[in-house]
Motif scaffolding. Sequence first.
Motif, PDB file in Angstrom:
ATOM      1  N   ASN A  62       0.860  -1.179   0.000  1.00 48.20           N
ATOM      2  CA  ASN A  62       0.000   0.000   0.000  1.00 48.20           C
ATOM      3  C   ASN A  62       0.899   1.233   0.000  1.00 48.20           C
ATOM      4  N   ARG A  63       1.094   1.811  -1.162  1.00 44.68           N
ATOM      5  CA  ARG A  63       2.010   2.938  -1.282  1.00 44.68           C
ATOM      6  C   ARG A  63       1.531   4.183  -0.538  1.00 44.68           C
ATOM      7  N   ASP A  64       0.249   4.209  -0.183  1.00 48.77           N
ATOM      8  CA  ASP A  64      -0.261   5.350   0.577  1.00 48.77           C
ATOM      9  C   ASP A  64       0.391   5.452   1.947  1.00 48.77           C
ATOM     10  N   GLU A  65       0.984   4.345   2.398  1.00 49.24           N
ATOM     11  CA  GLU A  65       1.661   4.332   3.691  1.00 49.24           C
ATOM     12  C   GLU A  65       3.083   4.879   3.628  1.00 49.24           C
ATOM     13  N   ASP A  66       3.650   4.949   2.429  1.00 48.06           N
ATOM     14  CA  ASP A  66       5.072   5.267   2.283  1.00 48.06           C
ATOM     15  C   ASP A  66       5.459   6.556   2.988  1.00 48.06           C
ATOM     16  N   SER A  67       4.698   7.604   2.773  1.00 49.49           N
ATOM     17  CA  SER A  67       5.047   8.911   3.342  1.00 49.49           C
ATOM     18  C   SER A  67       5.047   8.863   4.865  1.00 49.49           C
ATOM     19  N   ALA A  68       4.056   8.190   5.438  1.00 50.77           N
ATOM     20  CA  ALA A  68       3.962   8.114   6.899  1.00 50.77           C
ATOM     21  C   ALA A  68       5.108   7.294   7.486  1.00 50.77           C
ATOM     22  N   ILE A  69       5.445   6.180   6.818  1.00 51.12           N
ATOM     23  CA  ILE A  69       6.550   5.357   7.306  1.00 51.12           C
ATOM     24  C   ILE A  69       7.866   6.128   7.224  1.00 51.12           C
ATOM     25  N   SER A  70       8.087   6.805   6.090  1.00 51.82           N
ATOM     26  CA  SER A  70       9.312   7.597   5.922  1.00 51.82           C
ATOM     27  C   SER A  70       9.377   8.719   6.955  1.00 51.82           C
TER      28      SER A  70
END
Length: 221
Positions: A62-70
């Motif tokens: 789920n690429r929508d999570e990428d920003s939050a994880i980063s």
Amino acid sequence: MSTVAAVFDVDGTLVDTNHLHAVCWWEALRQAGHRVSMTSVHGAIGLGSTDLLEHLLGRNRNRDEDSAISAGHQALYGTWHERLTPFDGARALLQRLHADGWPVVLATSASGPELKALKAAIDADEAIAATASADDVDSGKPAPDPVQHALDLVGAQADGSVFVGDSVWDMRAGRRAGAHPIAVLSGGVCRAELTDAGAAEVYRDTADLLKNLDAGALRRR
């Protein structure tokens, strides 16, 4: 006479940060509900954030999570900024190369406050001709773009230039850019993996490289 340069990765090469990054990425992933082994995370260090997440979670994540994880990683790692420590010999190595006539360039996936903290830890701005950060290229290591951009910043050609790093991603990027890849073991990657990835020379750390400088591709020009 053609211009050649000495290009350096930073994390795990000049500054002792790889295990800090691994812990911070591991925790950021855990907070997002992903259980990834620390060994796997450590093996991905050296990749830019998007490539790191793809390497660990796959293309179908789920690429929508990428920003939050980063952002989670950045927040956790940011608590260490004032305590970052260079490896023994890192500053002296850059100063020696500068004195020997090598344009010294940093090529790192770090940017912004993180890059500022790393350069403060190294404390060798007078020896660094330029810095290529993650903001400057479309593709990070193992693509050759970061190394090639670093060379372009000082008008250097790849043939005869050197790229020093600590990860398999660094070695592949250096090879693909056409530079001479030199590896250090200080990032926690074993000699065999670095050699298989293209390392032409392998040293224990920056202090060892400095001690043996005249025996390799970074000898006095």
